[in-house]
Design an enzyme around this catalytic site. Sequence first.
Site, PDB file in Angstrom:
ATOM      1  N   ARG A   1      35.270 120.116  71.092  1.00 18.18           N
ATOM      2  CA  ARG A   1      33.956 119.530  70.846  1.00 18.18           C
ATOM      3  C   ARG A   1      32.970 119.974  71.938  1.00 18.18           C
ATOM      4  NH1 ARG A   1      33.486 114.853  71.884  1.00 18.18           N
ATOM      5  NH2 ARG A   1      35.463 114.557  72.981  1.00 18.18           N
TER       6      ARG A   1
ATOM      7  N   LYS B   1      34.515 114.166  64.018  1.00 14.07           N
ATOM      8  CA  LYS B   1      34.142 113.241  65.087  1.00 14.07           C
ATOM      9  C   LYS B   1      32.672 112.828  65.018  1.00 14.07           C
ATOM     10  CE  LYS B   1      38.082 112.540  67.086  1.00 14.07           C
ATOM     11  NZ  LYS B   1      38.783 111.258  66.792  1.00 14.07           N
TER      12      LYS B   1
ATOM     13  N   HIS C   1      39.492 103.835  67.699  1.00  9.63           N
ATOM     14  CA  HIS C   1      40.164 105.122  67.902  1.00  9.63           C
ATOM     15  C   HIS C   1      41.628 104.805  68.196  1.00  9.63           C
ATOM     16  CE1 HIS C   1      40.559 109.098  70.308  1.00  9.63           C
ATOM     17  NE2 HIS C   1      40.648 109.344  69.020  1.00  9.63           N
TER      18      HIS C   1
ATOM     19  N   SER D   1      45.009 111.031  74.942  1.00 16.51           N
ATOM     20  CA  SER D   1      45.897 112.165  74.740  1.00 16.51           C
ATOM     21  C   SER D   1      47.044 112.134  75.748  1.00 16.51           C
ATOM     22  CB  SER D   1      45.093 113.457  74.901  1.00 16.51           C
ATOM     23  OG  SER D   1      45.923 114.568  74.736  1.00 16.51           O
TER      24      SER D   1
ATOM     25  N   LYS E   1      50.681 108.160  71.440  1.00 19.05           N
ATOM     26  CA  LYS E   1      50.118 107.422  70.290  1.00 19.05           C
ATOM     27  C   LYS E   1      50.668 107.950  68.954  1.00 19.05           C
ATOM     28  CE  LYS E   1      45.668 108.064  69.864  1.00 19.05           C
ATOM     29  NZ  LYS E   1      45.078 108.776  68.722  1.00 19.05           N
ATOM     30  N   THR E   2      50.635 109.268  68.773  1.00 21.36           N
ATOM     31  CA  THR E   2      51.095 109.858  67.518  1.00 21.36           C
ATOM     32  C   THR E   2      52.602 109.724  67.386  1.00 21.36           C
ATOM     33  OG1 THR E   2      49.254 111.411  67.554  1.00 21.36           O
ATOM     34  CG2 THR E   2      51.091 111.954  66.118  1.00 21.36           C
TER      35      THR E   2
ATOM     36  N   ASP F   1      44.582 108.161  63.697  1.00 19.52           N
ATOM     37  CA  ASP F   1      43.477 108.436  64.622  1.00 19.52           C
ATOM     38  C   ASP F   1      42.258 107.516  64.516  1.00 19.52           C
ATOM     39  OD1 ASP F   1      42.508 110.121  66.757  1.00 19.52           O
ATOM     40  OD2 ASP F   1      41.142 111.057  65.330  1.00 19.52           O
TER      41      ASP F   1
ATOM     42  N   ARG G   1      44.829 123.633  66.796  1.00 25.09           N
ATOM     43  CA  ARG G   1      44.814 122.447  65.918  1.00 25.09           C
ATOM     44  C   ARG G   1      45.325 122.771  64.522  1.00 25.09           C
ATOM     45  NH1 ARG G   1      43.520 117.087  67.644  1.00 25.09           N
ATOM     46  NH2 ARG G   1      42.578 117.308  69.708  1.00 25.09           N
TER      47      ARG G   1
END
Length: 554
Positions: free
Chosen positions: A73, A217, A236, A254, A258-259, A273, A346
């Site tokens: 980003r 985003k 988030h 990150s 979390k994932t 997400d 990604r």
Amino acid sequence: MSDFRSQLQEKLGLSSVDYHSNLSKEALFQEALTYDKGRIREGGPDDEHKAYQTRLGVQGPLVFYTDPSCTGRPVKDTFAAAWPEFEDKIWWKPDFQKYDPEAYLGLRKRVVEHLNAKNARLYVQEVYCGVDPEYAIPVRFVGEYASHALFTHNMFPKDVEGVRDEDEKRWTILNVPSFHCEPERDGSKSERAVILDFKDKVVLICGRADYCGVNKKSMFTVFNYLLPEQQELSMHCSANVGKQNDCAILFGLSGTGKTTLSADPNRRLIGDDEHAWTKDGVFNLEDGCYAKLIDLNKEAEPVIAAALSMPGTLIENVPALPGKPLEETDPQDLDLTDRSITENTRFSYPLSANPNVMPGARGPHPQTIVLLTADAFGVLPPVSILTRREVMYHFVSGFTSKLAGTEVGITEPVAAFSACFGAPFMAHFPSVYAKLLAEKMEAHHTRCILLNTGWSGGPYGTGKRISIKHTRALLDAALRGDFDEGNVEYEKHPIFGLLMPKSCEGVPSEILNPRNTWEDKDAYDRQALKLKEMFHENFAKKGFGAFGIEDVMA
């Protein structure tokens, strides 16, 4: 609904352009191969192909390369038009700056004139942000790259039935990589700009800002402004549901897990997400996943590994194998450790690629909230039970630690704080989200834990990473309610003030108080006080006290 062409002419002035609307993924794949052109390497021309096929052709992923200056980003070039009626409500910060409204309107007009003059080929996708029709935002993507339209098709919900007043609510993303800004003329900081316009409901993306995640985003930031205006919470986080219909949401930056932790074979996934928590429960804002590919462990992440060979998916910035054209390469053979373009490789794939998804990507009110951190200082407890006041404090702090590069053989952990575990995307002040979270927790009797997936027995380099087995056991215990009041004995951390359970099934009790795991207890105390001071400094620097957040570590 009136014709999108007339709407876009009335709204933006687009007239002499060549529209290709709501194409299938297969059609977008072929369009991308033929028409998506721009710069893909430093110093390269602006007319190279941006999209490529693998040996699987249309039955496999599309491989897309961003401009080399935009592999993530463009945070320094992300703005909102500072209309007077919105200016005081928005949380302005270095990665979300004010853009003069008149300068923005002038830029938008020139972008449209640029498209009209060249009879631009534009792809239109009609999608939504959010799966709940009461809150869903209709989104019309209009852009030059078929790859971006394919990404939009993957990531955003389609055909959400029951949304009222669609034309009135609709946001338009106008994504024009071929228009390069002139800062003196356009009021931008560079040759690119990403500008959110809350008044006209437009996201303008122009210049070398073709990282696919910008589309996702930008709309997440929009949703994060609109939903709290309705006294509901956007988040988030990842979310899943257990066999007792018990919902859990996991916040984390990150590298905190979390994932990994939300992908539990015994629980059904809502999403990984972006979510909302409303009066009816939790729902996903998306219809896809946007996973990091760097160093992907295919055995640990079998869903992502399998999806790499699925049609309609999109791989971003993974280099071709040396000496082998992409069209001769099986996607499973790509080198996912190759960082030569970026660390931030990604992969976009549909939510349906996951084998165990909640119907409609929705769930009930959460019973458990998990704030994830990866403490490389080695001093936070593996698990702490948080009070309502502590939840607000740790939520706005959004702490984890990153590992700095090795210098003369020494690696020091670096504290990282991101309010609400996603500060760049939070359009309101952090206190708005913290108060909504606390109110919803109280109304639905939701428990909250701080789960540390970092180091124990010393800092990074000396101690060891807390085992995933122990982390999962602690998480499972919290989800079962084993740490609820009356079910376990606690002790209070003398420096952080956190409540630590004294026992947990499947976890050695001596590791639950982190001080026990350090040989040098004085060194532990010094390190803990050092981290506590970092929390204090962040709290003071961000001015959270002025928003009614209590400094619980004081």
